[in-house]
Scaffold this motif. Sequence first.
Motif, mmCIF file in Angstrom:
data_model
loop_
_atom_site.group_PDB
_atom_site.id
_atom_site.type_symbol
_atom_site.label_atom_id
_atom_site.label_comp_id
_atom_site.label_asym_id
_atom_site.label_seq_id
_atom_site.Cartn_x
_atom_site.Cartn_y
_atom_site.Cartn_z
ATOM 1 N N MET A 1 0.822 -1.208 0.000
ATOM 2 C CA MET A 1 0.000 0.000 0.000
ATOM 3 C C MET A 1 0.860 1.264 0.000
ATOM 4 S SD MET A 1 -3.270 0.154 -0.191
ATOM 5 C CE MET A 1 -3.891 1.547 0.774
ATOM 6 N N GLY A 2 0.410 2.259 -0.690
ATOM 7 C CA GLY A 2 1.129 3.520 -0.695
ATOM 8 C C GLY A 2 0.252 4.632 -0.148
ATOM 9 N N HIS A 54 3.579 7.774 -2.708
ATOM 10 C CA HIS A 54 4.688 7.018 -2.143
ATOM 11 C C HIS A 54 4.293 5.561 -1.966
ATOM 12 C CE1 HIS A 54 7.181 10.502 -1.141
ATOM 13 N NE2 HIS A 54 6.075 11.109 -0.792
ATOM 14 N N VAL A 55 5.134 4.676 -2.478
ATOM 15 C CA VAL A 55 4.929 3.252 -2.254
ATOM 16 C C VAL A 55 6.098 2.772 -1.405
ATOM 17 C CG1 VAL A 55 4.614 0.993 -3.322
ATOM 18 C CG2 VAL A 55 3.833 3.047 -4.504
ATOM 19 N N ASP A 56 5.805 2.060 -0.336
ATOM 20 C CA ASP A 56 6.857 1.597 0.570
ATOM 21 C C ASP A 56 7.952 0.846 -0.176
ATOM 22 O OD1 ASP A 56 5.684 2.713 2.739
ATOM 23 O OD2 ASP A 56 4.586 0.892 3.327
ATOM 24 N N GLY A 57 9.187 1.249 0.035
ATOM 25 C CA GLY A 57 10.326 0.549 -0.544
ATOM 26 C C GLY A 57 10.578 0.847 -2.012
#
Length: 161
Positions: A1-2, A54-57
Motif C-alpha cells: 500500500m502507498g 509514495h509506495v513503501d520501498g
Amino acid sequence: MGYYDVAQVCLNGHVINDNYISSPEFNQKFCDKCGAETITDCPKCKTPIRGDYHVDGVVAIGHQYTPPSYCYNCGNAFPWLQTALESAQELLDIDESINDSDKALLINSMKEISKDTPKTEVNALKIKKIAKKLGSDTYDAFIKIAVDVGTEIAKKSLLGS
Ligand SMILES: [Zn+2]
Ligand SMILES: [Zn+2]
C-alpha cells in the motif's frame, strides 16, 4: 500500500513541492516563478492537494508531477485551471478571424478537455479543427493553453498529426 504526499502549488499552477510533508525544506510561501501565493489544499473544501504517491520501498525516479485540475473531494476547479480558461477567453477576445459561435465552441471544448470523460477526445479534435480558423499567433498560443489544461488523452490528440 502507498499513500499520497501533499502538493504545494502556486495559484498559477507552478508546482513548488509535490512532497510537502516528506520534504518540507522545499516549501515556499510564494512562487519564485510568478510571485503568486502558494496553496496546499482546495480553496473550497480544504482537502489537501494530492502530491507524490509514495509506495513503501519504491523510489520513483524521473517522475513528472502535474497538478490536478479538479479537487477529488468536491469537484471544484483549481485556480490555475480557471486562470488558463480566462487566458484562453482573452486570446479569443482579441482575435478577429473567427465568429462568436466558434469562439464559444472553442471555450466549451477547452473546458471539456480538462476532464477525463468520453467526450475528451472529441473535444480535442474540435479544438484542432476550429482553432485553425484563428490567426496564426493566436492559434499557437491557444493550442499551448489547450495542451497545458488537457488530460493525457487530449494532449495526445492535440499534438498528434
Ligand atoms: Zn507561479
Ligand atoms: Zn475541494
